[in-house]
Design an enzyme around this catalytic site. Structure first.
Site, PDB file in Angstrom:
ATOM      1  NE  ARG A 231      -4.267  -1.468   0.150  1.00  0.00           N
ATOM      2  CZ  ARG A 231      -4.418  -2.584  -0.549  1.00  0.00           C
ATOM      3  NH1 ARG A 231      -3.427  -3.009  -1.332  1.00  0.00           N
ATOM      4  NH2 ARG A 231      -5.547  -3.273  -0.482  1.00  0.00           N
ATOM      5  CD  GLU A 260      -2.838   3.180  -5.571  1.00  0.00           C
ATOM      6  OE1 GLU A 260      -3.713   2.307  -5.763  1.00  0.00           O
ATOM      7  OE2 GLU A 260      -1.764   2.975  -4.963  1.00  0.00           O
ATOM      8  CG  HIS A 279      -2.941  -0.886  -6.857  1.00  0.00           C
ATOM      9  ND1 HIS A 279      -3.335  -0.196  -5.748  1.00  0.00           N
ATOM     10  CD2 HIS A 279      -2.894  -2.197  -6.487  1.00  0.00           C
ATOM     11  CE1 HIS A 279      -3.515  -1.030  -4.738  1.00  0.00           C
ATOM     12  NE2 HIS A 279      -3.250  -2.254  -5.168  1.00  0.00           N
TER      13      HIS A 279
END
Length: 318
Positions: A231, A260, A279
């Site tokens: 993360r 993000e 991602h």
């Protein structure tokens, strides 16, 4: 909460797939012998197939107190942290997909590491032949992996042919197979100072948020490489950019960022020592069948025919 909802009557009732239908998940429920039902009085299990929607799930659980099991869709459950905290002590079983996507994520982590070590960010942007001698080998490197779950286990297997000296940092002092040493996160500062390559594969919790900041990056040796497939919130992005821009760190491979999505003009995009992927360590093509396998296994557990897989520790937050 009723005795039934506390899980003493496994599989008494149906499983609702929410917040919308999902053919692969519904098929997995049926393969395990479960019954897919619309949300209602017969619902005892929920498979949540949206990546977010914590408040919507809150409402569903509040209106259906007899639900005894909830399956969440991702390995990381930080998007559902408020829900997990709110229903922490109600006796429900909560499971996630942790471990399900470990292989593709570990594969991507290795890809990022090799790409940075072999100077691919700079070389991919080159428009002319640059006959320099830059680039390093992974063989024999001192590697630190932060996190002790399935990604770490798979990554250690992938790293084995490279003869690395691997150390794992995790919350509990429990050895991880394939690592030369396992330490708790209390020893993070100690081990960072000796790392050529650091992988982040830990869950994002209040305990781990910002765990790699300016102080931690400064401890890493000159030329060290950071790879994050967990993360973005684990890392202080501004501090990382400063270290990379200075040229002191060797590079970073990031599949996750904070913020993000990463804005188009963010400096990480233009640094020659950074690879940023959006991602995609586990794409939908990879995750759909893997999540279906997890649902099938946990429906069997819901029906009393096996153990829960990926059960969430509600107090630890993952």
């Amino acid at each position: 909460m009723t005795t039934e909802a506390a899980g003493t009557t496994p599989g008494d009732g149906g499983v609702s797939v929410l917040p919308h239908a999902d053919a692969s998940v519904e098929a997995a429920v049926r393969r395990a012998g479960g019954e897919v039902v619309p949300l209602g009085d017969r619902t005892r299990g929920i498979v949540w197939v949206a990546a977010s929607g914590s408040s919507e799930l809150d409402d569903v659980l509040a209106r259906h107190p007899d639900v005894s099991w909830v399956q969440l869709p991702w390995a990381g459950v930080d998007a559902f942290a408020p829900t997990l905290a709110g229903f922490r002590d109600d006796g429900r079983v909560w499971t996630s997909a942790k471990g399900s996507y470990a292989r593709p994520v570990a594969e991507h982590a290795l890809t990022l590491a090799l790409g940075v070590l072999r100077e691919l960010p700079r070389r991919a942007r080159a428009s002319e032949w640059q006959a320099d001698e830059r680039g390093r080998s992974l063989f024999g490197m001192r590697v630190v992996i932060v996190g002790g779950g399935g990604i770490t286990e798979q990554l250690l297997r992938l790293l084995q042919p490279f003869g690395v000296h691997a150390m794992v940092v995790r919350r509990r002092d429990v050895p991880v197979g394939g690592a030369e040493r396992t330490v708790t996160d209390a020893a993070l500062h100690e081990v960072l100072g000796d790392a050529d390559l650091v992988f982040l594969a830990a869950a994002l919790t209040e305990r781990t948020r910002g765990m790699i900041g300016a102080a931690e990056l400064a401890l890493m040796p000159d030329g060290a490489v950071l790879v994050n497939v967990a993360r973005g919130g684990l890392v202080d992005t501004e501090a990382l950019v400063a270290e990379l821009a200075s040229g002191r760190l060797g590079g970073a491979g990031l599949d996750v960022t904070d913020p993000e999505p990463l804005p188009s003009r963010h400096p990480l995009w233009s640094l020659d020592t950074a690879i940023v992927t959006p991602h995609v360590a586990d794409t939908e093509a990879m995750t759909v069948p893997l999540f279906a396998e997890r649902v099938e296994a946990n429906v069997a557990a819901f029906l009393g025919r096996g153990e829960w897989i990926g059960r969430i520790d509600l107090h630890a937050g993952y």
